[in-house]
Enzyme design. Structure first.
Site, short mmCIF file in Angstrom:
data_model
loop_
_atom_site.label_atom_id
_atom_site.label_comp_id
_atom_site.label_asym_id
_atom_site.label_seq_id
_atom_site.Cartn_x
_atom_site.Cartn_y
_atom_site.Cartn_z
N LEU A 79 -4.25 8.21 -8.08
CA LEU A 79 -5.14 7.77 -7.01
C LEU A 79 -4.62 8.37 -5.71
O LEU A 79 -3.42 8.54 -5.53
CB LEU A 79 -5.14 6.24 -6.88
N ASP A 80 -5.55 8.70 -4.80
CA ASP A 80 -5.14 9.21 -3.49
C ASP A 80 -4.25 8.19 -2.78
O ASP A 80 -4.36 6.98 -3.02
CB ASP A 80 -6.37 9.47 -2.60
N VAL A 81 -3.43 8.67 -1.86
CA VAL A 81 -2.57 7.79 -1.07
C VAL A 81 -3.40 6.72 -0.36
O VAL A 81 -3.01 5.55 -0.29
CB VAL A 81 -1.76 8.61 -0.04
N THR B 4 -6.31 5.52 -1.25
CA THR B 4 -7.19 4.78 -2.16
C THR B 4 -6.39 3.70 -2.88
O THR B 4 -5.32 3.97 -3.40
CB THR B 4 -7.84 5.73 -3.19
#
Length: 308
Positions: free
Chosen positions: A138-140, A142
């Site tokens: 997951l993105d930082v 998100t």
């Protein structure tokens, strides 16, 4: 330092040196441009500028720097990271904002694998050293549900499941405006942004990317959307909705309105990995995990509801 000499293939004829070099050597466009600017690239014996054009059959000579030292996992506790489920094969976490899945060059903040290490959790040793056990990311910015493999068997099974798209990845996003139609599929290829290496974009020559969505609640300024990913490209949801001119609220990187973000108290994109379902590696039973909205996303929704 190491030297590489290679011919320019026909498929790169006429391409800019930095773009062609990036494709040939698997570098970022920025790294390739940096090599040309430092005089480490020549074309048929002559120094090449990043905007020079490649000629099929010409010889590229590149001096590459020594590779960076491997990134190491630092066992540092992660505040707010919750364990949703754990057994001998998998551990399912609720990732907070500002936390990366694993260490990477340039990232100095907390990571999921570092947090697990600090808690004494043993994970699979499969995969690169800095991301052992990680089967998806997951993105930082998100938040939400993420699974990490603890056993080698689980790592193999889950990596295959993500590749074969048998994992159900469900997200909720708050996007600006009102998508029309209110339910549909975005089928648009994604690759690195042609001008900004830190971003991605819908690009004709990109990798196939498919996003299914349905609006579940409409507010005056934005819509809450339920999303199911068929593929899992980097920044896929953010890129696809930005391309529709309905960027995730708060996602300034992809064109969101900073005024709306400030009014709702958001300092990151409103995007949450809501649910994750997969066949358990041990016995094949279907398991599903759900993550509740964190405080900042919930507060933004409440604010919108008050205004509508």
């Amino acid at each position: 330092m190491s030297d590489r000499t290679l011919p320019v293939p026909d498929g790169l004829d006429g391409m800019r040196v930095d773009a062609g070099l990036a494709k040939l050597l698997g570098l970022s466009r920025t790294a390739a441009a940096s090599l040309t600017e430092s005089g480490d690239v020549s074309l048929d014996g002559r120094p090449a500028g990043k905007s020079d054009r490649l000629v099929a059959g010409a010889w590229l000579e590149v001096t590459l720097p020594e590779p960076d030292r491997p990134v190491e996992v630092e066992p540092v506790a992660v505040a707010g990271m919750k364990i949703l489920y754990e057994d001998d094969d998998v551990i399912v976490v609720d990732k907070p904002v500002g936390v990366a899945a694993h260490p990477s060059p340039g990232w100095t903040g907390p990571t999921v694998v570092g947090g697990l290490a600090a808690a004494g959790t043993r994970v699979s040793t499969s995969g690169a050293a800095e991301r052992q056990g990680v089967v998806h990311r997951l993105d930082v910015g998100t938040t939400g549900v993420m699974v990490v493999a603890k056993s080698e068997h689980a790592y193999t099974v889950l990596k295959r499941a993500f590749k074969e798209r048998t994992v159900d990845k469900g997200y909720h996003a708050l996007v600006q405006g009102h998508p029309d139609p209110t339910a549909g599929t975005i089928d648009a290829p994604i690759d690195r942004h042609p001008k900004h290496d830190y971003k991605f974009a819908v690009v004709a020559s990109g990798r196939p990317s498919v996003t299914h969505y349905e609006v579940v609640e409409a507010f005056r300024a934005a819509s809450l959307v339920d999303i199911r990913l068929e593929t899992g490209r980097t920044h896929q949801i953010r890129v696809h909705f930005s391309a529709l001119r309905h960027p995730c609220v708060g996602d300034l990187t992809y064109g969101a309105d900073p005024v709306l973000a400030k009014r709702l108290g958001l300092t990151r994109q409103w995007l949450h990995a809501r649910r994750l379902a997969f066949d358990h590696p041990a016995d094949g039973r279907r398991v599903e995990f759900v993550s509740e909205y964190p405080d900042d996303l919930r507060a933004a929704l409440d604010k919108l509801a008050e205004e509508s």
